[in-house]
Design a protein around this motif. Structure first.
Motif, PDB file in Angstrom:
ATOM      1  N   HIS A 168     130.937  59.979 -44.032  1.00 49.88           N
ATOM      2  CA  HIS A 168     130.595  59.310 -43.048  1.00 49.88           C
ATOM      3  C   HIS A 168     131.535  58.574 -42.131  1.00 49.88           C
ATOM      4  CE1 HIS A 168     127.608  56.987 -40.585  1.00 49.88           C
ATOM      5  NE2 HIS A 168     128.263  55.874 -41.113  1.00 49.88           N
ATOM      6  N   ALA A 169     132.527  58.057 -42.941  1.00 45.57           N
ATOM      7  CA  ALA A 169     133.671  57.148 -42.529  1.00 45.57           C
ATOM      8  C   ALA A 169     134.510  58.152 -41.621  1.00 45.57           C
ATOM      9  CB  ALA A 169     134.508  56.625 -43.605  1.00 45.57           C
ATOM     10  N   TRP A 170     134.686  59.457 -41.723  1.00 46.48           N
ATOM     11  CA  TRP A 170     135.683  60.192 -41.127  1.00 46.48           C
ATOM     12  C   TRP A 170     135.053  61.285 -40.234  1.00 46.48           C
ATOM     13  CZ3 TRP A 170     135.777  59.261 -46.355  1.00 46.48           C
ATOM     14  CH2 TRP A 170     135.482  60.475 -47.080  1.00 46.48           C
ATOM     15  N   ASP A 171     134.026  62.004 -40.670  1.00 48.88           N
ATOM     16  CA  ASP A 171     133.539  63.055 -39.834  1.00 48.88           C
ATOM     17  C   ASP A 171     132.764  62.650 -38.780  1.00 48.88           C
ATOM     18  OD1 ASP A 171     134.733  64.977 -41.625  1.00 48.88           O
ATOM     19  OD2 ASP A 171     132.634  65.117 -43.079  1.00 48.88           O
ATOM     20  N   ALA A 172     133.126  63.494 -37.684  1.00 50.92           N
ATOM     21  CA  ALA A 172     132.539  63.139 -36.316  1.00 50.92           C
ATOM     22  C   ALA A 172     132.047  64.156 -35.425  1.00 50.92           C
ATOM     23  CB  ALA A 172     133.678  62.221 -35.614  1.00 50.92           C
ATOM     24  N   GLY A 173     131.503  65.002 -35.975  1.00 46.92           N
ATOM     25  CA  GLY A 173     130.741  66.178 -35.502  1.00 46.92           C
ATOM     26  C   GLY A 173     131.596  67.342 -35.178  1.00 46.92           C
ATOM     27  N   ASP A 174     131.290  68.641 -34.644  1.00 41.23           N
ATOM     28  CA  ASP A 174     131.978  69.566 -34.558  1.00 41.23           C
ATOM     29  C   ASP A 174     133.185  69.591 -33.416  1.00 41.23           C
ATOM     30  OD1 ASP A 174     130.658  69.829 -32.104  1.00 41.23           O
ATOM     31  OD2 ASP A 174     129.495  71.573 -32.549  1.00 41.23           O
ATOM     32  N   ASP A 175     133.287  68.323 -32.866  1.00 35.27           N
ATOM     33  CA  ASP A 175     134.557  68.104 -32.096  1.00 35.27           C
ATOM     34  C   ASP A 175     135.080  66.931 -32.523  1.00 35.27           C
ATOM     35  OD1 ASP A 175     132.813  66.254 -31.158  1.00 35.27           O
ATOM     36  OD2 ASP A 175     133.097  67.051 -28.958  1.00 35.27           O
ATOM     37  N   GLY A 176     134.720  66.355 -33.426  1.00 36.32           N
ATOM     38  CA  GLY A 176     135.354  64.962 -33.738  1.00 36.32           C
ATOM     39  C   GLY A 176     135.183  63.902 -32.739  1.00 36.32           C
TER      40      GLY A 176
END
Ligand SMILES: C[S@@+](CC[C@H](N)C(=O)[O-])C[C@H]1O[C@@H](n2cnc3c(N)ncnc32)[C@H](O)[C@@H]1O
Length: 257
Positions: free
Chosen positions: A157-165
């Motif tokens: 949750h703290a770093w992943d931001a969807g398939d394009d970030g």
């Protein structure tokens, strides 16, 4: 967000020992113009890392510039505040600070860390996409999640931001016109892997002029390394690339350039 030393299976134990060239997070924090805030260990909360230290450095510089310009009374809004380290830096030099995060663990950490450092920071538990209309500030800062995540990625949750970030970063940029007070500024930290040009372009679309004001190279850590082939296949990095740049973008409203 590359050179993490480890990531716990639950995704909640985050590092403090990345390196920028020869510099560790601790060394970067030691180079701040004020003593670095003391930040406790808070399970489930992002521990201050290189990107956090860059945000601290940036916000202290911004507040110093405003002070030299005679704008001593400054309100700061930190989005995606985590432990609150950048908010606490701002509060330590006299800013009135609101720190937003969408986890209860982060809000408890912000409260505890602010108290431990002898400052007041107002915590607000909300998704950045659901900020109350009344939440505005002179300076809006964020070190949001910015790593492109494969569909198979376990929750970070703290770093992943969807398939394009860019899921959270773009939501923040789109919210800025309603959040930044006249004469205010914006500081955003991200990896170049999710597109610095895209950030500058999107800021332009919402009426802000932007420039890169700080950047550091960083070797991939375990999270980036573990998905390097996927990042290559999807064009986020060049074949064989195993470094990224962490970048701080500063923006002001077009009319105020
Ligand atoms: C990379 S960490 C940065 C923490 C801190 N600002 C720092 O520099 O150390 C990102 C933070 O964003 C929070 N976050 C993620 N998605 C969010 C969202 N949609 N709204 C609010 N906070 C969010 C996470 O809980 C995490 O604390």
């Amino acid at each position: 967000m590359g050179a993490r030393n480890h990531v716990a299976a639950t995704g909640d134990a985050m590092i403090g020992a990345w390196t920028v060239g020869e510099q560790t997070t601790e060394e970067l924090l030691a180079g701040l113009p004020i003593p670095a805030p003391v930040i406790g260990a808070h399970p489930g909360v992002y521990s201050p890392s290189v990107d956090s230290a860059l945000l601290c450095r940036a916000v202290l510089g911004e507040l110093d510039r405003r002070r030299l310009d005679g704008r001593a009374e400054t309100t700061v809004l930190e989005l995606c505040a985590g432990s609150g380290i950048a908010s606490i830096c701002a509060a330590l030099v006299g800013a009135t600070v609101t720190a937003v995060d969408d986890t209860a663990e982060a809000l408890a950490a912000i409260d505890g860390n602010a108290t431990a450092n002898g400052v007041a920071v107002t915590g607000l538990l909300t998704d950045v996409r659901a900020l109350p209309a009344s939440v505005t500030a002179d300076v809006v800062i964020a070190n949001p999640p910015y790593i492109p995540a494969p569909p198979t990625a376990s929750a970070g949750h703290a770093w992943d931001a969807g398939d394009d970030g860019r899921d959270v970063l773009d939501a923040i940029i789109d919210a800025l016109p309603a959040r930044v007070r006249p004469g205010g500024g914006v500081l955003l930290v991200q990896s170049d892997v999710c597109g610095v040009d895209q950030t500058v372009h999107r800021l332009d679309l919402v009426g802000f002029s932007a420039a890169i004001v700080d950047e550091v190279p960083l070797a991939f850590g375990p999270v980036m390394a573990s998905r390097a082939e996927w990042l290559e296949q999807h064009g986020f990095i060049a074949p064989g690339q195993r470094t990224e740049r962490l970048v701080v973008t500063r923006a002001v409203r077009d009319a105020e350039v």
